[in-house]
Design a protein around this motif. Structure first.
Motif, PDB file in Angstrom:
ATOM      1  N   GLN A  43     -15.183 -71.861  61.176  1.00 20.92           N
ATOM      2  CA  GLN A  43     -14.392 -71.020  62.069  1.00 20.92           C
ATOM      3  C   GLN A  43     -12.911 -71.378  62.048  1.00 20.92           C
ATOM      4  O   GLN A  43     -12.070 -70.521  62.249  1.00 20.92           O
ATOM      5  CB  GLN A  43     -14.908 -71.115  63.501  1.00 20.92           C
ATOM      6  N   CYS A  44     -12.600 -72.636  61.822  1.00 18.67           N
ATOM      7  CA  CYS A  44     -11.202 -73.076  61.831  1.00 18.67           C
ATOM      8  C   CYS A  44     -10.559 -73.075  60.450  1.00 18.67           C
ATOM      9  O   CYS A  44      -9.417 -73.495  60.294  1.00 18.67           O
ATOM     10  CB  CYS A  44     -11.106 -74.476  62.437  1.00 18.67           C
ATOM     11  N   SER A  45     -11.287 -72.593  59.441  1.00 18.05           N
ATOM     12  CA  SER A  45     -10.720 -72.579  58.089  1.00 18.05           C
ATOM     13  C   SER A  45     -11.113 -71.314  57.338  1.00 18.05           C
ATOM     14  O   SER A  45     -11.496 -71.373  56.177  1.00 18.05           O
ATOM     15  CB  SER A  45     -11.175 -73.812  57.309  1.00 18.05           C
ATOM     16  N   ASN A  46     -10.992 -70.208  57.980  1.00 18.19           N
ATOM     17  CA  ASN A  46     -11.392 -68.942  57.383  1.00 18.19           C
ATOM     18  C   ASN A  46     -10.202 -68.241  56.724  1.00 18.19           C
ATOM     19  O   ASN A  46     -10.061 -67.034  56.802  1.00 18.19           O
ATOM     20  CB  ASN A  46     -12.021 -68.053  58.452  1.00 18.19           C
ATOM     21  N   ASN A  47      -9.313 -69.015  56.116  1.00 19.88           N
ATOM     22  CA  ASN A  47      -8.087 -68.478  55.535  1.00 19.88           C
ATOM     23  C   ASN A  47      -7.916 -68.990  54.114  1.00 19.88           C
ATOM     24  O   ASN A  47      -8.351 -70.081  53.795  1.00 19.88           O
ATOM     25  CB  ASN A  47      -6.876 -68.938  56.347  1.00 19.88           C
ATOM     26  N   LYS A  48      -7.257 -68.203  53.293  1.00 25.15           N
ATOM     27  CA  LYS A  48      -6.930 -68.634  51.931  1.00 25.15           C
ATOM     28  C   LYS A  48      -5.467 -68.322  51.673  1.00 25.15           C
ATOM     29  O   LYS A  48      -4.970 -67.269  52.062  1.00 25.15           O
ATOM     30  CB  LYS A  48      -7.817 -67.934  50.919  1.00 25.15           C
ATOM     31  N   ARG A  49      -4.779 -69.269  51.032  1.00 24.46           N
ATOM     32  CA  ARG A  49      -3.354 -69.117  50.737  1.00 24.46           C
ATOM     33  C   ARG A  49      -3.022 -69.689  49.373  1.00 24.46           C
ATOM     34  O   ARG A  49      -3.665 -70.601  48.891  1.00 24.46           O
ATOM     35  CB  ARG A  49      -2.512 -69.883  51.758  1.00 24.46           C
ATOM     36  N   LYS A  50      -1.964 -69.169  48.830  1.00 24.39           N
ATOM     37  CA  LYS A  50      -1.366 -69.741  47.626  1.00 24.39           C
ATOM     38  C   LYS A  50      -0.570 -70.959  48.089  1.00 24.39           C
ATOM     39  O   LYS A  50       0.151 -70.889  49.084  1.00 24.39           O
ATOM     40  CB  LYS A  50      -0.459 -68.698  46.989  1.00 24.39           C
ATOM     41  N   LEU A  51      -0.694 -72.089  47.374  1.00 20.82           N
ATOM     42  CA  LEU A  51      -0.061 -73.327  47.839  1.00 20.82           C
ATOM     43  C   LEU A  51       1.070 -73.836  46.954  1.00 20.82           C
ATOM     44  O   LEU A  51       1.740 -74.794  47.311  1.00 20.82           O
ATOM     45  CB  LEU A  51      -1.107 -74.428  48.020  1.00 20.82           C
ATOM     46  N   SER A  52       1.280 -73.217  45.810  1.00 23.46           N
ATOM     47  CA  SER A  52       2.415 -73.622  44.983  1.00 23.46           C
ATOM     48  C   SER A  52       2.868 -72.438  44.131  1.00 23.46           C
ATOM     49  O   SER A  52       2.114 -71.507  43.891  1.00 23.46           O
ATOM     50  CB  SER A  52       2.063 -74.812  44.097  1.00 23.46           C
ATOM     51  N   LYS A  53       4.100 -72.519  43.686  1.00 24.93           N
ATOM     52  CA  LYS A  53       4.668 -71.433  42.881  1.00 24.93           C
ATOM     53  C   LYS A  53       4.040 -71.348  41.495  1.00 24.93           C
ATOM     54  O   LYS A  53       3.927 -70.277  40.927  1.00 24.93           O
ATOM     55  CB  LYS A  53       6.175 -71.627  42.746  1.00 24.93           C
ATOM     56  N   ASN A  54       3.626 -72.492  40.945  1.00 18.48           N
ATOM     57  CA  ASN A  54       3.092 -72.524  39.585  1.00 18.48           C
ATOM     58  C   ASN A  54       1.584 -72.329  39.510  1.00 18.48           C
ATOM     59  O   ASN A  54       1.006 -72.424  38.437  1.00 18.48           O
ATOM     60  CB  ASN A  54       3.463 -73.848  38.910  1.00 18.48           C
ATOM     61  N   ASP A  55       0.943 -72.093  40.631  1.00 19.77           N
ATOM     62  CA  ASP A  55      -0.512 -71.933  40.661  1.00 19.77           C
ATOM     63  C   ASP A  55      -0.841 -70.678  41.459  1.00 19.77           C
ATOM     64  O   ASP A  55      -0.511 -70.580  42.631  1.00 19.77           O
ATOM     65  CB  ASP A  55      -1.144 -73.167  41.312  1.00 19.77           C
ATOM     66  N   ASP A  56      -1.464 -69.711  40.820  1.00 19.31           N
ATOM     67  CA  ASP A  56      -1.766 -68.444  41.486  1.00 19.31           C
ATOM     68  C   ASP A  56      -3.094 -68.446  42.242  1.00 19.31           C
ATOM     69  O   ASP A  56      -3.456 -67.441  42.840  1.00 19.31           O
ATOM     70  CB  ASP A  56      -1.767 -67.301  40.469  1.00 19.31           C
ATOM     71  N   ASN A  57      -3.812 -69.561  42.219  1.00 13.68           N
ATOM     72  CA  ASN A  57      -5.090 -69.640  42.936  1.00 13.68           C
ATOM     73  C   ASN A  57      -4.866 -69.631  44.442  1.00 13.68           C
ATOM     74  O   ASN A  57      -3.846 -70.100  44.935  1.00 13.68           O
ATOM     75  CB  ASN A  57      -5.849 -70.914  42.553  1.00 13.68           C
ATOM     76  N   LEU A  58      -5.862 -69.123  45.158  1.00 14.51           N
ATOM     77  CA  LEU A  58      -5.847 -69.159  46.621  1.00 14.51           C
ATOM     78  C   LEU A  58      -6.763 -70.295  47.069  1.00 14.51           C
ATOM     79  O   LEU A  58      -7.870 -70.438  46.564  1.00 14.51           O
ATOM     80  CB  LEU A  58      -6.333 -67.833  47.197  1.00 14.51           C
ATOM     81  N   TYR A  59      -6.282 -71.111  48.014  1.00 20.42           N
ATOM     82  CA  TYR A  59      -7.020 -72.275  48.476  1.00 20.42           C
ATOM     83  C   TYR A  59      -7.349 -72.146  49.958  1.00 20.42           C
ATOM     84  O   TYR A  59      -6.591 -71.560  50.722  1.00 20.42           O
ATOM     85  CB  TYR A  59      -6.195 -73.554  48.257  1.00 20.42           C
ATOM     86  N   ARG A  60      -8.488 -72.738  50.361  1.00 24.85           N
ATOM     87  CA  ARG A  60      -8.888 -72.733  51.767  1.00 24.85           C
ATOM     88  C   ARG A  60      -7.893 -73.560  52.581  1.00 24.85           C
ATOM     89  O   ARG A  60      -7.576 -74.698  52.234  1.00 24.85           O
ATOM     90  CB  ARG A  60     -10.285 -73.334  51.917  1.00 24.85           C
ATOM     91  N   VAL A  61      -7.400 -72.969  53.663  1.00 29.17           N
ATOM     92  CA  VAL A  61      -6.516 -73.684  54.577  1.00 29.17           C
ATOM     93  C   VAL A  61      -7.012 -73.466  56.001  1.00 29.17           C
ATOM     94  O   VAL A  61      -7.668 -72.482  56.314  1.00 29.17           O
ATOM     95  CB  VAL A  61      -5.038 -73.239  54.456  1.00 29.17           C
ATOM     96  N   CYS A  62      -6.689 -74.401  56.884  1.00 32.09           N
ATOM     97  CA  CYS A  62      -7.116 -74.314  58.278  1.00 32.09           C
ATOM     98  C   CYS A  62      -6.237 -73.316  59.037  1.00 32.09           C
ATOM     99  O   CYS A  62      -5.180 -72.896  58.550  1.00 32.09           O
ATOM    100  CB  CYS A  62      -7.078 -75.692  58.933  1.00 32.09           C
ATOM    101  N   ASP A  63      -6.675 -72.955  60.231  1.00 31.98           N
ATOM    102  CA  ASP A  63      -5.932 -72.000  61.055  1.00 31.98           C
ATOM    103  C   ASP A  63      -4.530 -72.512  61.365  1.00 31.98           C
ATOM    104  O   ASP A  63      -3.575 -71.749  61.413  1.00 31.98           O
ATOM    105  CB  ASP A  63      -6.672 -71.729  62.361  1.00 31.98           C
ATOM    106  N   PHE A  64      -4.391 -73.816  61.594  1.00 43.01           N
ATOM    107  CA  PHE A  64      -3.093 -74.389  61.911  1.00 43.01           C
ATOM    108  C   PHE A  64      -2.113 -74.214  60.740  1.00 43.01           C
ATOM    109  O   PHE A  64      -0.972 -73.799  60.926  1.00 43.01           O
ATOM    110  CB  PHE A  64      -3.238 -75.872  62.258  1.00 43.01           C
TER     111      PHE A  64
END
Length: 78
Positions: free
Chosen positions: A54-75
């Motif tokens: 419930q607290c990590s239902n998000n995905k984001r790109k974390l660097s300019k050189n990597d197009d993958n989306l990674y699990r991140v927490c709500d905060f």
């Protein structure tokens, strides 16, 4: 949103996932992890915390050189 990616680092920082499995509760909502109840442990790739589904239902790109989306927490997603 292009503005979200403007402040990203060029590369992903090296993070150790060794300690995230030692925590027995979500570091955001403090619920105990319990596979039988469906409260699974996940690893926020940005802040390195142990968090529940419930607290990590998000995905984001974390660097300019990597197009993958990674699990991140709500905060970290705000």
């Amino acid at each position: 949103n292009l503005g979200d990616y403007a402040n990203l680092p060029e590369d992903l920082p090296d993070q150790s996932k060794d300690n995230f499995h030692l925590c027995n509760f979500c570091e955001l909502c403090e619920r105990d992890f319990n596979r039988l109840k469906g409260i699974r442990r996940h690893h926020c790739r940005k802040c390195d915390k142990s968090v529940c589904d419930q607290c990590s239902n998000n995905k984001r790109k974390l660097s300019k050189n990597d197009d993958n989306l990674y699990r991140v927490c709500d905060f970290c997603d705000t």
